[in-house]
Design a protein around this motif. Sequence first.
Motif, PDB file in Angstrom:
ATOM      1  N   HIS A 142       3.171   2.924   1.387  1.00  0.00           N
ATOM      2  CA  HIS A 142       4.606   2.768   1.672  1.00  0.00           C
ATOM      3  C   HIS A 142       5.385   3.980   1.180  1.00  0.00           C
ATOM      4  O   HIS A 142       6.202   4.529   1.915  1.00  0.00           O
ATOM      5  N   ASN A 143       5.158   4.367  -0.065  1.00  0.00           N
ATOM      6  CA  ASN A 143       5.763   5.612  -0.559  1.00  0.00           C
ATOM      7  C   ASN A 143       4.755   6.424  -1.367  1.00  0.00           C
ATOM      8  O   ASN A 143       5.127   7.292  -2.147  1.00  0.00           O
ATOM      9  N   ASN A 147       2.859  -0.359  -3.668  1.00  0.00           N
ATOM     10  CA  ASN A 147       3.519   0.734  -2.949  1.00  0.00           C
ATOM     11  C   ASN A 147       2.554   1.621  -2.164  1.00  0.00           C
ATOM     12  O   ASN A 147       2.990   2.539  -1.463  1.00  0.00           O
ATOM     13  N   ARG A 200       0.748  -0.989   6.406  1.00  0.00           N
ATOM     14  CA  ARG A 200       2.032  -1.340   5.789  1.00  0.00           C
ATOM     15  C   ARG A 200       2.484  -2.748   6.145  1.00  0.00           C
ATOM     16  O   ARG A 200       3.317  -3.328   5.452  1.00  0.00           O
ATOM     17  N   MET A 259       5.280  -6.951  -0.425  1.00  0.00           N
ATOM     18  CA  MET A 259       4.207  -5.975  -0.293  1.00  0.00           C
ATOM     19  C   MET A 259       3.224  -6.188  -1.438  1.00  0.00           C
ATOM     20  O   MET A 259       3.591  -6.680  -2.499  1.00  0.00           O
ATOM     21  N   GLN A 281       9.998   4.940   4.126  1.00  0.00           N
ATOM     22  CA  GLN A 281       8.623   5.430   4.267  1.00  0.00           C
ATOM     23  C   GLN A 281       8.518   6.924   3.961  1.00  0.00           C
ATOM     24  O   GLN A 281       7.984   7.717   4.731  1.00  0.00           O
ATOM     25  N   VAL A 300      10.557   3.630  -0.337  1.00  0.00           N
ATOM     26  CA  VAL A 300       9.736   2.607   0.318  1.00  0.00           C
ATOM     27  C   VAL A 300      10.367   2.195   1.640  1.00  0.00           C
ATOM     28  O   VAL A 300       9.702   2.124   2.676  1.00  0.00           O
TER      29      VAL A 300
END
Length: 341
Positions: A241-242, A238, A283, A235, A16, A13
Amino acid sequence: MMDYYQKIVEKTVANQIPFAAHFELTYRCNINCIHCYCVIDKQRSEMPLETVTRILDELAEMGCLYVAFSGGEIFCRSDLNNILVYAAKKGFAIRLMTNGTLLDRDIVKSIKSIAPIAVEISLYSMKAELHDQITGFPGSYEKTCQSINKLLENNIKVIIKTVFMKQNVYEYLPLKQFCSDHEIKFRYDLTLTPKIDGNKDNLRYRLNAEELLSFLQTNELTNNFPQRRYQPESMLCNAGHNALSISPYGDVFPCVAVKQKMGNLNNSSLNNIWHSDLFAKFRSIRFDDLKICPDCRLLQYCHRCIGESLIEDGDLLGPSTSNCLIAEARSKTLSKERNSC
């Protein structure tokens, strides 16, 4: 072990890295589930094998570990085995999502050869007639159960998934028992998603407030929805983000639930899309950016999905009708348990 894995996830995360990709290979399907969100765009073509393998190359170069292949029905693609073999050679941890009606012994043998971490199969009832009613395909229950047995006989991990709606709300315990008897992991969802073209006709099968409350209180499922604690700068999830999602037509989204297009792989590289201004803006969204949720009395009971807010209510930052319904039912269920102690 879990702490070590969590550190890896946090690192992906922070850096990235697209750690997990959900690849929708087709929206075609051999059955016609009443609640399905997929819609075939007849004006567009599915990505051919060479494009899919090119994307898999990019994912591997960018550090992706998990790839989930879904549809529609993935086995409607005649080149699926080529895709899976290629993905296995790239070293991905592979998940397959299927309705289980097309898995003959040769296909199961091919699945075993790529050693997926799991094959996820949709099963809506232990009553054949009801399952077939939901899938719109007579005989689907028998075919799906046969496929489950074939996979288990070959020591392939199976996960059973169910969406509970008005038709099958009373099937929780039979399905749970079936999975327990076969040592299969069981996952369920209470959320129906509008079709990706915005059509909401399938939402008429959604459990209403009274049905949700009855379902949760009857089946004592409070352990399945731990209360969440949100921070203003946290956040939302996820997604983006990932994790990312890719449609059969090459559209890239933050996740399979968030249908906010970030680019298309037919005219751009995945790396360029992943590092684009659109992804950067997505993001940057934090919990405190939400319009109503931060001050909601149901916050601790809500597993809010930004995708549900967008597809059903048209506002990425607004509340989700379905999430609000479920949060209210969770709140009342937990309140009743506390008062009975």
